[in-house]
Design a protein around this motif. Structure first.
Motif, short mmCIF file in Angstrom:
data_model
loop_
_atom_site.label_atom_id
_atom_site.label_comp_id
_atom_site.label_asym_id
_atom_site.label_seq_id
_atom_site.Cartn_x
_atom_site.Cartn_y
_atom_site.Cartn_z
N GLY A 63 0.80 -1.22 0.00
CA GLY A 63 0.00 0.00 0.00
C GLY A 63 0.84 1.27 0.00
O GLY A 63 2.04 1.24 0.25
N PRO A 64 0.19 2.39 -0.25
CA PRO A 64 0.91 3.66 -0.38
C PRO A 64 1.43 4.21 0.94
O PRO A 64 2.30 5.08 0.95
CB PRO A 64 -0.14 4.59 -0.99
CG PRO A 64 -1.45 4.02 -0.55
CD PRO A 64 -1.23 2.53 -0.50
N ASP A 65 0.92 3.73 2.06
CA ASP A 65 1.32 4.26 3.35
C ASP A 65 2.52 3.52 3.96
O ASP A 65 2.99 3.89 5.03
CB ASP A 65 0.16 4.22 4.35
CG ASP A 65 -0.99 5.09 3.88
OD1 ASP A 65 -0.73 6.14 3.25
OD2 ASP A 65 -2.15 4.72 4.14
N TRP A 66 2.99 2.47 3.30
CA TRP A 66 4.11 1.70 3.82
C TRP A 66 5.37 2.54 3.79
O TRP A 66 5.73 3.14 2.78
CB TRP A 66 4.31 0.41 3.03
CG TRP A 66 5.43 -0.43 3.55
CD1 TRP A 66 5.50 -1.03 4.76
CD2 TRP A 66 6.65 -0.74 2.88
NE1 TRP A 66 6.69 -1.71 4.89
CE2 TRP A 66 7.41 -1.56 3.75
CE3 TRP A 66 7.17 -0.44 1.64
CZ2 TRP A 66 8.65 -2.06 3.41
CZ3 TRP A 66 8.41 -0.94 1.30
CH2 TRP A 66 9.13 -1.74 2.18
N ASP A 67 6.07 2.61 4.90
CA ASP A 67 7.29 3.40 5.03
C ASP A 67 8.42 2.45 5.42
O ASP A 67 8.52 2.03 6.58
CB ASP A 67 7.10 4.48 6.09
CG ASP A 67 8.31 5.36 6.28
OD1 ASP A 67 9.35 5.14 5.63
OD2 ASP A 67 8.22 6.30 7.10
#
Length: 83
Positions: A32-36
């Motif tokens: 997902g786009p929020d994975w850091d």
């Protein structure tokens, strides 16, 4: 297999490089786009430090033996076991 049977076979090839790139793209999409990744690494470092903190002398000796044997990762970057 003799030569006569080999001539009737249909060649089959698969580009594993393409398949690996596709697999990696699917993994990143699933994260997902929020994975850091930097935050995930920091969290792993904190968890490792907490897990092995406060050991008594015997536990520390056991931990040191397991690290030396490559069973547990040590303090080096990446913390991969030797085996």
């Amino acid at each position: 297999m003799n030569q006569d049977n080999a001539s009737g076979l249909t060649p089959f090839t698969i580009d594993l490089t393409f398949e690996e790139a596709r697999r990696r793209a699917e993994v990143v999409a699933a994260l997902g786009p929020d994975w850091d990744p930097a935050a995930a690494l920091r969290d792993e470092e904190q968890a490792h430090a907490l897990l092995y903190s406060g050991l008594d002398a015997e536990q520390q000796r056991t931990y040191d033996l397991l690290v030396a044997a490559g069973v547990l990762p040590g303090e080096e970057p990446g913390r991969a076991t030797a085996h």
